[in-house]
Design a protein around this motif. Structure first.
Motif, mmCIF file in Angstrom:
data_model
loop_
_atom_site.group_PDB
_atom_site.id
_atom_site.type_symbol
_atom_site.label_atom_id
_atom_site.label_comp_id
_atom_site.label_asym_id
_atom_site.label_seq_id
_atom_site.Cartn_x
_atom_site.Cartn_y
_atom_site.Cartn_z
ATOM 1 N N MET A 1 0.847 -1.186 0.000
ATOM 2 C CA MET A 1 0.000 0.000 0.000
ATOM 3 C C MET A 1 0.886 1.242 0.000
ATOM 4 N N ALA A 2 0.508 2.218 -0.782
ATOM 5 C CA ALA A 2 1.268 3.468 -0.861
ATOM 6 C C ALA A 2 1.103 4.267 0.428
ATOM 7 N N LYS A 3 2.107 5.074 0.747
ATOM 8 C CA LYS A 3 2.055 5.913 1.937
ATOM 9 C C LYS A 3 1.051 7.039 1.720
ATOM 10 N N ILE A 4 0.229 7.273 2.716
ATOM 11 C CA ILE A 4 -0.747 8.360 2.656
ATOM 12 C C ILE A 4 -0.329 9.410 3.679
ATOM 13 N N LYS A 5 -0.368 10.662 3.240
ATOM 14 C CA LYS A 5 -0.067 11.771 4.140
ATOM 15 C C LYS A 5 -1.204 12.772 4.054
ATOM 16 N N ALA A 6 -1.771 13.095 5.206
ATOM 17 C CA ALA A 6 -2.913 14.002 5.275
ATOM 18 C C ALA A 6 -2.514 15.348 5.861
ATOM 19 N N TYR A 7 -3.022 16.401 5.234
ATOM 20 C CA TYR A 7 -2.914 17.766 5.744
ATOM 21 C C TYR A 7 -4.180 17.998 6.563
ATOM 22 N N ASN B 1 -1.516 13.792 0.014
ATOM 23 C CA ASN B 1 -2.477 13.219 -0.921
ATOM 24 C C ASN B 1 -3.877 13.116 -0.333
ATOM 25 N N LEU B 2 -4.118 13.858 0.753
ATOM 26 C CA LEU B 2 -5.437 13.932 1.365
ATOM 27 C C LEU B 2 -5.469 15.151 2.269
ATOM 28 N N LYS C 1 -6.334 18.668 -7.164
ATOM 29 C CA LYS C 1 -6.978 17.355 -7.285
ATOM 30 C C LYS C 1 -6.632 16.428 -6.116
ATOM 31 N N ILE C 2 -6.483 17.003 -4.933
ATOM 32 C CA ILE C 2 -6.248 16.252 -3.699
ATOM 33 C C ILE C 2 -7.610 16.029 -3.049
ATOM 34 N N PRO C 3 -7.981 14.784 -2.737
ATOM 35 C CA PRO C 3 -9.265 14.532 -2.089
ATOM 36 C C PRO C 3 -9.363 15.242 -0.735
ATOM 37 N N ILE C 4 -10.581 15.656 -0.399
ATOM 38 C CA ILE C 4 -10.819 16.388 0.842
ATOM 39 C C ILE C 4 -11.962 15.717 1.585
ATOM 40 N N ILE C 5 -11.719 15.427 2.867
ATOM 41 C CA ILE C 5 -12.764 14.913 3.750
ATOM 42 C C ILE C 5 -12.948 15.950 4.847
ATOM 43 N N ARG D 1 -13.220 8.007 11.022
ATOM 44 C CA ARG D 1 -12.321 6.857 11.115
ATOM 45 C C ARG D 1 -12.665 5.817 10.053
ATOM 46 N N GLU D 2 -13.947 5.544 9.884
ATOM 47 C CA GLU D 2 -14.395 4.565 8.890
ATOM 48 C C GLU D 2 -14.009 5.016 7.473
ATOM 49 N N ARG D 3 -14.250 6.294 7.168
ATOM 50 C CA ARG D 3 -13.940 6.798 5.824
ATOM 51 C C ARG D 3 -12.438 6.832 5.574
ATOM 52 N N LEU D 4 -11.671 7.228 6.568
ATOM 53 C CA LEU D 4 -10.220 7.257 6.421
ATOM 54 C C LEU D 4 -9.657 5.849 6.257
ATOM 55 N N SER D 5 -10.242 4.886 6.950
ATOM 56 C CA SER D 5 -9.791 3.489 6.805
ATOM 57 C C SER D 5 -10.013 3.001 5.396
ATOM 58 N N LYS D 6 -11.159 3.329 4.819
ATOM 59 C CA LYS D 6 -11.432 2.953 3.430
ATOM 60 C C LYS D 6 -10.449 3.644 2.497
ATOM 61 N N PHE D 7 -10.183 4.901 2.740
ATOM 62 C CA PHE D 7 -9.255 5.674 1.908
ATOM 63 C C PHE D 7 -7.861 5.058 2.003
ATOM 64 N N ALA D 8 -7.445 4.706 3.214
ATOM 65 C CA ALA D 8 -6.098 4.165 3.430
ATOM 66 C C ALA D 8 -5.909 2.813 2.748
ATOM 67 N N ASN D 9 -6.967 2.075 2.528
ATOM 68 C CA ASN D 9 -6.862 0.755 1.911
ATOM 69 C C ASN D 9 -6.887 0.790 0.392
ATOM 70 N N GLN D 10 -7.033 1.972 -0.196
ATOM 71 C CA GLN D 10 -6.973 2.108 -1.645
ATOM 72 C C GLN D 10 -5.524 2.239 -2.057
ATOM 73 N N GLU D 11 -5.242 1.897 -3.286
ATOM 74 C CA GLU D 11 -3.897 2.066 -3.829
ATOM 75 C C GLU D 11 -3.798 3.417 -4.533
ATOM 76 N N PHE D 12 -2.702 4.119 -4.331
ATOM 77 C CA PHE D 12 -2.476 5.401 -4.983
ATOM 78 C C PHE D 12 -1.284 5.283 -5.886
ATOM 79 N N LEU D 13 -1.349 5.943 -7.026
ATOM 80 C CA LEU D 13 -0.234 5.927 -7.977
ATOM 81 C C LEU D 13 0.758 7.031 -7.652
#
Length: 142
Positions: free
Chosen positions: A1-7, A67-68, A93-97, A130-142
């Motif tokens: 899984m790619a590393k995710i970094k959230a602002y 990337n988030l 084009k960075i997703p926003i929650i 938490r639920e939405r971030l968990s789903k986001f974290a389990n996706q693959e990013f290019l």
């Protein structure tokens, strides 16, 4: 899984707002998302003399590798900085929650605006975040 970094974006006007941002940070970290938390990583602006330091730290450097964006949308209005960060992320084009717990989105049209409502995925609780971030974290990013 790619590393995710959230602002993590949000107002810093009172202790409750700061605590909410820090809770968002803990939720992100608990599911393996690295974070940039502006007040922790750069500091708080105390006056106009801090503007350049804050802009360069938060935006020029803070958005590197992001990337988030997770934004606290609570309150009677979204802070000017938060709104700018949301728009900047959208343009890049960075997703926003967003998290809005103090009133339903349907009743917050004036405080959020159509622009934020349509450009941000909004959740209504820390559990749903938490639920939405968990789903986001389990996706693959290019």
């Amino acid at each position: 899984m790619a590393k995710i970094k959230a602002y993590i974006a949000g107002k810093l006007g009172n202790e409750e707002e700061i605590e909410t941002l820090e809770k968002i940070d803990k939720i992100c970290k608990s599911i393996g998302i690295e974070t940039f938390l502006p007040h922790r990583d750069i500091g708080i602006a105390r006056g106009i003399e801090d503007s350049k330091r804050i802009f360069e730290g938060d935006i020029v450097n803070g958005f590197k590798g992001i990337n988030l964006v997770v934004a606290n949308l609570n309150g009677l209005s979204v802070g000017a900085g938060t709104a700018w960060e949301i728009g900047y992320a959208y343009a890049k084009k960075i997703p926003i929650i967003g998290i809005k717990m103090d009133e339903p989105v349907e009743e917050a049209f004036d405080s959020l605006s159509a622009i934020i409502i349509e450009s941000v995925e909004i959740v209504d609780s820390f559990d749903n975040l938490r639920e939405r971030l968990s789903k986001f974290a389990n996706q693959e990013f290019l």
